[in-house]
Motif scaffolding. Structure first.
Motif, PDB file in Angstrom:
ATOM      1  N   GLY A 102       0.812  -1.198   0.000  1.00  0.00           N
ATOM      2  CA  GLY A 102       0.000   0.000   0.000  1.00  0.00           C
ATOM      3  C   GLY A 102       0.848   1.251   0.000  1.00  0.00           C
ATOM      4  N   LYS A 106      -0.030   5.978   4.088  1.00  0.00           N
ATOM      5  CA  LYS A 106      -1.417   5.762   4.485  1.00  0.00           C
ATOM      6  C   LYS A 106      -1.488   4.789   5.653  1.00  0.00           C
ATOM      7  CE  LYS A 106      -2.808   8.336   1.127  1.00  0.00           C
ATOM      8  NZ  LYS A 106      -3.180   9.734   1.431  1.00  0.00           N
ATOM      9  N   SER A 109      -2.204   1.056   5.178  1.00  0.00           N
ATOM     10  CA  SER A 109      -1.206   0.181   4.550  1.00  0.00           C
ATOM     11  C   SER A 109      -0.461  -0.660   5.580  1.00  0.00           C
ATOM     12  CB  SER A 109      -0.202   1.019   3.752  1.00  0.00           C
ATOM     13  OG  SER A 109      -0.854   1.739   2.713  1.00  0.00           O
TER      14      SER A 109
END
Length: 123
Positions: A102, A106, A109
């Motif tokens: 990811g 973020k 992730s």
């Protein structure tokens, strides 16, 4: 059970340095990426730096580029964050995170998080 334990936080004056460490254990599968996030009072948690282990690629927030360095010691499953030229704006709780894919900055992730270590920078 995966555990991430941060250490190395503290109080420093502006311009000083700190080195954060994050010891990981209990992985069934070694993470693909690890990161440092931080959260200041009344602010959202933000990505500071990340390392994608297989690609050996690092990422940094614009606010810390040139001042912070993320690294990993694979031999002892320890993640580091060397922080130089610290500024009062760097004051926050710093969290270590481990994940399997990811966007580097973020929260979603990352599956595993440490409890955090406090960094306070005075002017």
């Amino acid at each position: 059970q995966v555990q991430l334990e941060e250490s190395g936080g503290g109080s420093v004056q502006a311009g000083g340095s700190l080195r954060l460490s994050c010891a990981g254990s209990g992985y069934n599968y070694n993470p693909y990426q690890m990161a440092w996030f931080r959260q200041a009072p009344e602010k959202e948690r933000e990505g500071v730096a990340a390392i994608f282990i297989i690609r050996d690629t690092t990422y940094y927030a614009d606010s810390v580029k040139g001042r912070f360095t993320i690294s990993q010691d694979n031999a002892n499953d320890t993640l580091y964050l060397q922080m130089n030229s610290l500024e009062p704006e760097d004051t926050a709780m710093y969290y270590c995170a481990a994940g399997y894919g990811g966007a580097w900055d973020k929260r979603g992730s990352y599956e595993y998080w440490g409890q955090g270590t406090q960094v306070t920078v005075s002017s």
